[in-house]
Design a protein around this motif. Structure first.
Motif, PDB file in Angstrom:
ATOM      1  N   LYS A 159      61.035 -43.106 107.690  1.00 21.00           N
ATOM      2  CA  LYS A 159      60.179 -42.625 106.609  1.00 21.00           C
ATOM      3  C   LYS A 159      61.009 -42.116 105.427  1.00 21.00           C
ATOM      4  O   LYS A 159      60.684 -42.394 104.276  1.00 21.00           O
ATOM      5  CB  LYS A 159      59.262 -41.515 107.123  1.00 21.00           C
ATOM      6  N   THR A 162      62.720 -44.459 102.535  1.00 26.48           N
ATOM      7  CA  THR A 162      62.076 -44.942 101.310  1.00 26.48           C
ATOM      8  C   THR A 162      62.666 -44.265 100.079  1.00 26.48           C
ATOM      9  O   THR A 162      62.606 -44.799  98.987  1.00 26.48           O
ATOM     10  CB  THR A 162      60.575 -44.636 101.328  1.00 26.48           C
ATOM     11  N   LEU A 163      63.255 -43.068 100.280  1.00 19.29           N
ATOM     12  CA  LEU A 163      63.757 -42.324  99.130  1.00 19.29           C
ATOM     13  C   LEU A 163      65.002 -42.950  98.509  1.00 19.29           C
ATOM     14  O   LEU A 163      65.326 -42.665  97.354  1.00 19.29           O
ATOM     15  CB  LEU A 163      64.076 -40.886  99.549  1.00 19.29           C
ATOM     16  N   LEU A 173      60.917 -50.432  98.865  1.00 16.85           N
ATOM     17  CA  LEU A 173      60.148 -49.726  97.842  1.00 16.85           C
ATOM     18  C   LEU A 173      60.733 -49.948  96.445  1.00 16.85           C
ATOM     19  O   LEU A 173      59.992 -50.033  95.464  1.00 16.85           O
ATOM     20  CB  LEU A 173      60.107 -48.224  98.170  1.00 16.85           C
ATOM     21  N   LEU A 177      58.519 -51.244  93.426  1.00 13.92           N
ATOM     22  CA  LEU A 177      58.328 -50.508  92.172  1.00 13.92           C
ATOM     23  C   LEU A 177      58.755 -51.372  90.989  1.00 13.92           C
ATOM     24  O   LEU A 177      58.148 -51.306  89.911  1.00 13.92           O
ATOM     25  CB  LEU A 177      59.116 -49.192  92.198  1.00 13.92           C
ATOM     26  N   PRO A 186      49.340 -52.265  90.275  1.00  9.43           N
ATOM     27  CA  PRO A 186      49.889 -51.609  91.465  1.00  9.43           C
ATOM     28  C   PRO A 186      49.083 -51.808  92.747  1.00  9.43           C
ATOM     29  O   PRO A 186      49.625 -51.670  93.833  1.00  9.43           O
ATOM     30  CB  PRO A 186      49.880 -50.133  91.075  1.00  9.43           C
ATOM     31  N   ILE A 187      47.774 -52.135  92.626  1.00  9.85           N
ATOM     32  CA  ILE A 187      46.887 -51.960  93.787  1.00  9.85           C
ATOM     33  C   ILE A 187      47.348 -52.738  95.013  1.00  9.85           C
ATOM     34  O   ILE A 187      47.647 -52.160  96.054  1.00  9.85           O
ATOM     35  CB  ILE A 187      45.442 -52.367  93.428  1.00  9.85           C
ATOM     36  N   LEU A 190      51.285 -52.107  96.249  1.00  8.97           N
ATOM     37  CA  LEU A 190      51.582 -50.776  96.796  1.00  8.97           C
ATOM     38  C   LEU A 190      50.855 -50.558  98.112  1.00  8.97           C
ATOM     39  O   LEU A 190      51.408 -49.975  99.052  1.00  8.97           O
ATOM     40  CB  LEU A 190      51.187 -49.692  95.796  1.00  8.97           C
ATOM     41  N   THR A 191      49.596 -51.036  98.167  1.00  4.84           N
ATOM     42  CA  THR A 191      48.851 -50.888  99.410  1.00  4.84           C
ATOM     43  C   THR A 191      49.536 -51.680 100.515  1.00  4.84           C
ATOM     44  O   THR A 191      49.705 -51.195 101.641  1.00  4.84           O
ATOM     45  CB  THR A 191      47.402 -51.381  99.225  1.00  4.84           C
ATOM     46  N   THR A 193      52.652 -52.367 100.751  1.00  5.08           N
ATOM     47  CA  THR A 193      53.879 -51.671 101.155  1.00  5.08           C
ATOM     48  C   THR A 193      53.571 -50.521 102.107  1.00  5.08           C
ATOM     49  O   THR A 193      54.248 -50.356 103.134  1.00  5.08           O
ATOM     50  CB  THR A 193      54.600 -51.107  99.921  1.00  5.08           C
ATOM     51  N   ALA A 194      52.546 -49.741 101.744  1.00  3.42           N
ATOM     52  CA  ALA A 194      52.170 -48.636 102.628  1.00  3.42           C
ATOM     53  C   ALA A 194      51.818 -49.177 104.007  1.00  3.42           C
ATOM     54  O   ALA A 194      52.248 -48.633 105.036  1.00  3.42           O
ATOM     55  CB  ALA A 194      50.995 -47.868 102.041  1.00  3.42           C
ATOM     56  N   TYR A 197      54.860 -50.170 106.066  1.00  2.60           N
ATOM     57  CA  TYR A 197      55.531 -49.036 106.702  1.00  2.60           C
ATOM     58  C   TYR A 197      54.754 -48.526 107.901  1.00  2.60           C
ATOM     59  O   TYR A 197      55.334 -48.230 108.947  1.00  2.60           O
ATOM     60  CB  TYR A 197      55.796 -47.915 105.694  1.00  2.60           C
ATOM     61  N   VAL A 198      53.417 -48.432 107.746  1.00  6.16           N
ATOM     62  CA  VAL A 198      52.618 -47.978 108.880  1.00  6.16           C
ATOM     63  C   VAL A 198      52.752 -48.981 110.024  1.00  6.16           C
ATOM     64  O   VAL A 198      52.889 -48.608 111.196  1.00  6.16           O
ATOM     65  CB  VAL A 198      51.142 -47.818 108.466  1.00  6.16           C
ATOM     66  N   THR A 201      56.236 -48.195 111.556  1.00  8.28           N
ATOM     67  CA  THR A 201      56.465 -46.908 112.235  1.00  8.28           C
ATOM     68  C   THR A 201      55.538 -46.694 113.432  1.00  8.28           C
ATOM     69  O   THR A 201      55.986 -46.188 114.457  1.00  8.28           O
ATOM     70  CB  THR A 201      56.304 -45.724 111.268  1.00  8.28           C
ATOM     71  N   THR A 202      54.262 -47.082 113.297  1.00  7.72           N
ATOM     72  CA  THR A 202      53.331 -46.803 114.394  1.00  7.72           C
ATOM     73  C   THR A 202      53.740 -47.534 115.675  1.00  7.72           C
ATOM     74  O   THR A 202      53.930 -46.890 116.708  1.00  7.72           O
ATOM     75  CB  THR A 202      51.889 -47.144 113.989  1.00  7.72           C
TER      76      THR A 202
END
Lengths: 226, 232
Positions: A159, A162-163, A173, A177, A186-187, A190-191, A193-194, A197-198, A201-202
Motif C-alpha cells: 500500500k 504507491t507513494l 500510479l 497520473l 480521471p474516472i 483511477l477507478t 487503478t484502485a 490494488y484491491v 492486496t485482498t
C-alpha cells in the motif's frame, strides 16, 4: 463510458503493465530489505546489550516518522549527505524498507522473546552452541509466532509503495497520473487503478494469512485451525 | 568537510521558518480532527451494521471495511479528489472543483474507518453478553441497550487502542500535501524549493514528526497503563 474506456484505458495497457512491474519490483526489494534490516536490528537489540540503545533508537525513528516524510527525506537528503542513493528507484525501496524494518524489528523481538526460556536452556544443556540454538531452536518458533504480522507488514509495504510515484519513480500510479493529466478523464482509469490494488492486496492477504495459518498448524504452533 | 556538513545541516534555516511550519502543523491537526471524527462516525455505523441480524447488510458493511483497509491511502485520496467531482459535475451539468480539505477528510476518514471499525467491533464483542441480557430483562430497548450499556463499555475498553489509531492517522495526514493542502510537508517542499536547501528542511521535518509521534505514543502508553488500572 465505453468510448473513454477504448480511448484512454486500452491503448495504455502496456504502460500500466510496465508500471505494475516497477511497483512489484519496489515492493519485493523493499520488503526483503526490511526483513533483513529488521532481523539485524532485533538481534542487535536482544543479543548485543552495549548497542541496544542504537537498535531501539533505529526502530523508534523508523516507526515514528510518517512514510511520506521518510520517502522524501531519503530521496532528497540522503544523496546530499551520504552520496547515496543515486536514483529515485533505489530511494523508493530504501524508504519503504526503512519504514517497515522498524515494525519488523519490533515484531521479531517480541517473537524471539516469546520463545520459552526453557527451550533455550534445554538446548544449552544438550551442548548446542549459541548460534545453533538461535538458528535451530529459537528462530523457527519465533517465526511461527510472527508470521501473521509479517504478512500484514507486506500488505502495508504494497500500500505504501504507491507513494513512490511522488518522487517520480514510474510505478503504476505514476503512469496513471500521467494519463489522467494527458486526457483530463480521471474516472475510468483511477477507478481501475484502485480496483487493481484491491485485487492485489485482498487475495494476497487472504492467501498469505491462510498459508501462515497452515504452517502454524502443521508445525504444532496452534492446536486447531484458526 | 565538517564545515560543509554544518552548512548543509544548518538548523537555523528550519527554525527560521517556524511560523510557516506551525501554520502547516495546524492543517495537519485540523485534518486529523475532521478525519478522526468522520472515521469514528463511519466505524460506529459499520460496527452496528456488522453486528446486526440482517446478513446481506453485514456482508456489505464488512466488504466496505475490507475495501477501506485494502485500498492504498494515496490512491483513495487521489480518487476522491478527482472522480466524484467529475461525476457530480456530469450529473448537474456544471463544473465542480473539489476542496482539498474535504477530499483529505473523506479519504483519510474512510481509510482509517477500515481499522477503527475492527477495533470497535472487538470492543463491543468483549462486553459480556450478560450485561445486554440484564438490560433486556429490565425492559430496555435494543437501541438504548447499545447506546447506554454496550457502547460506553466498549469505548472505555478500546480507548487506548483508539488513541494509537489517532497517532497513525496523524502520520497519515502528511499525505494531504499531495493534493495541495498547505500542511507541514507542503510548506517544507515550498520552502526547500525556494531556498534550494533540501537537507535541513526535510531532515528537520523528519525529526520533528519523529519527536511528536514518539512523545504522543509515550503519553498514550502511560495513559493506557493508568487507564487500565484505574478505570477498567
Amino acid at each position: 463510458m465505453i468510448e473513454n474506456w477504448n480511448r484512454i484505458v486500452w491503448p495504455n495497457v502496456p504502460l500500466l503493465l510496465q508500471g505494475l512491474l516497477v511497483s512489484a519490483e519496489i515492493c519485493v526489494l523493499g520488503f526483503v530489505a526490511a526483513l533483513i534490516a529488521g532481523f539485524v536490528a532485533a538481534l542487535v537489540r536482544i543479543y548485543l546489550p552495549p548497542l541496544r540503545w542504537l537498535a531501539v533508537g533505529y526502530s523508534e525513528f523508523c516507526r515514528a516518522t510518517p512514510i511520506f516524510v521518510q520517502l522524501v527525506w531519503v530521496a532528497y537528503v540522503w544523496p546530499e549527505l551520504f552520496g547515496w542513493p543515486r536514483d529515485f528507484f533505489t530511494a523508493g525501496w530504501v524508504a519503504l524498507a526503512l519504514q517497515s524494518s522498524g515494525y519488523i524489528a519490533e515484531t521479531l523481538r517480541t517473537g524471539i522473546e516469546a520463545v520459552a526460556r526453557g527451550h533455550r536452556e534445554a538446548a544449552y544443556a544438550l551442548g548446542m552452541r549459541p548460534g545453533a540454538t538461535l538458528r535451530r531452536i529459537v528462530l523457527p518458533q519465533a517465526f511461527l509466532t510472527v508470521a501473521p504480522s509479517l504478512v500484514n507488514q507486506l500488505i502495508v509495504v504494497v500500500k505504501s509503495s504507491t507513494l513512490v510515484s511522488v518522487i517520480a519513480v514510474p510505478d503504476l500510479l505514476y503512469q496513471v497520473l500521467g494519463i489522467v493529466n494527458k486526457y483530463y478523464e480521471p474516472i475510468e482509469i483511477l477507478t481501475l487503478t484502485a480496483l487493481i490494488y484491491v485485487a492485489v492486496t485482498t487475495p494476497l492477504s487472504l492467501l498469505l494469512n491462510g498459508l501462515s495459518a497452515r504452517i502454524r498448524y502443521r508445525y504444532g504452533y496452534v492446536s486447531g485451525r484458526e | 568537510m565538517l564545515d560543509n556538513l554544518q552548512d548543509l545541516l544548518d538548523p537555523q534555516l528550519f527554525w527560521g521558518y517556524r511560523a510557516l511550519l506551525f501554520a502547516g502543523l495546524r492543517f495537519n491537526l485540523l485534518v486529523l480532527a475532521t478525519s478522526g471524527l468522520l472515521s469514528l462516525l463511519l466505524s460506529l455505523i459499520i460496527c452496528v451494521i456488522r453486528l446486526s441480524r440482517f446478513a446481506p447488510a453485514r456482508w456489505l458493511a464488512g466488504g466496505f471495511a475490507e475495501l477501506a483497509r485494502n485500498t492504498p491511502e494515496y490512491i483513495l485520496l487521489v480518487w476522491i479528489h478527482f472522480v466524484p467531482p467529475v461525476l457530480i459535475g456530469l450529473a448537474l451539468h456544471t463544473r465542480v472543483a473539489a476542496d482539498p480539505l474535504v477530499s483529505a477528510t473523506l479519504a483519510l476518514g474512510i481509510s482509517s474507518s477500515g481499522y477503527v471499525s475492527e477495533t470497535l467491533r472487538a470492543g463491543v464483542i468483549s462486553v459480556p453478553r450478560g450485561h445486554a441480557e440484564a438490560a433486556l430483562a429490565l425492559g430496555l430497548r435494543p437501541g438504548t441497550i447499545f447506546r447506554r450499556i454496550v457502547l460506553p463499555q466498549a469505548l472505555r475498553r478500546m480507548l487506548p487502542e483508539l488513541l494509537n489509531q489517532a497517532i497513525s492517522l496523524f502520520k497519515g495526514t502528511t499525505l494531504v500535501s499531495l493534493i495541495a493542502v498547505p500542511d507541514v510537508m507542503y510548506q517544507v517542499s515550498m520552502i526547500s524549493a525556494q531556498e534550494m536547501q533540501p537537507v535541513p528542511l526535510y531532515t528537520g521535518a523528519a525529526l520533528a514528526f519523529c519527536l511528536i509521534v514518539v512523545t504522543a505514543s509515550l503519553l498514550v502508553r502511560i495513559f493506557a497503563e493508568r487507564w487500565r488500572r484505574v478505570v477498567l
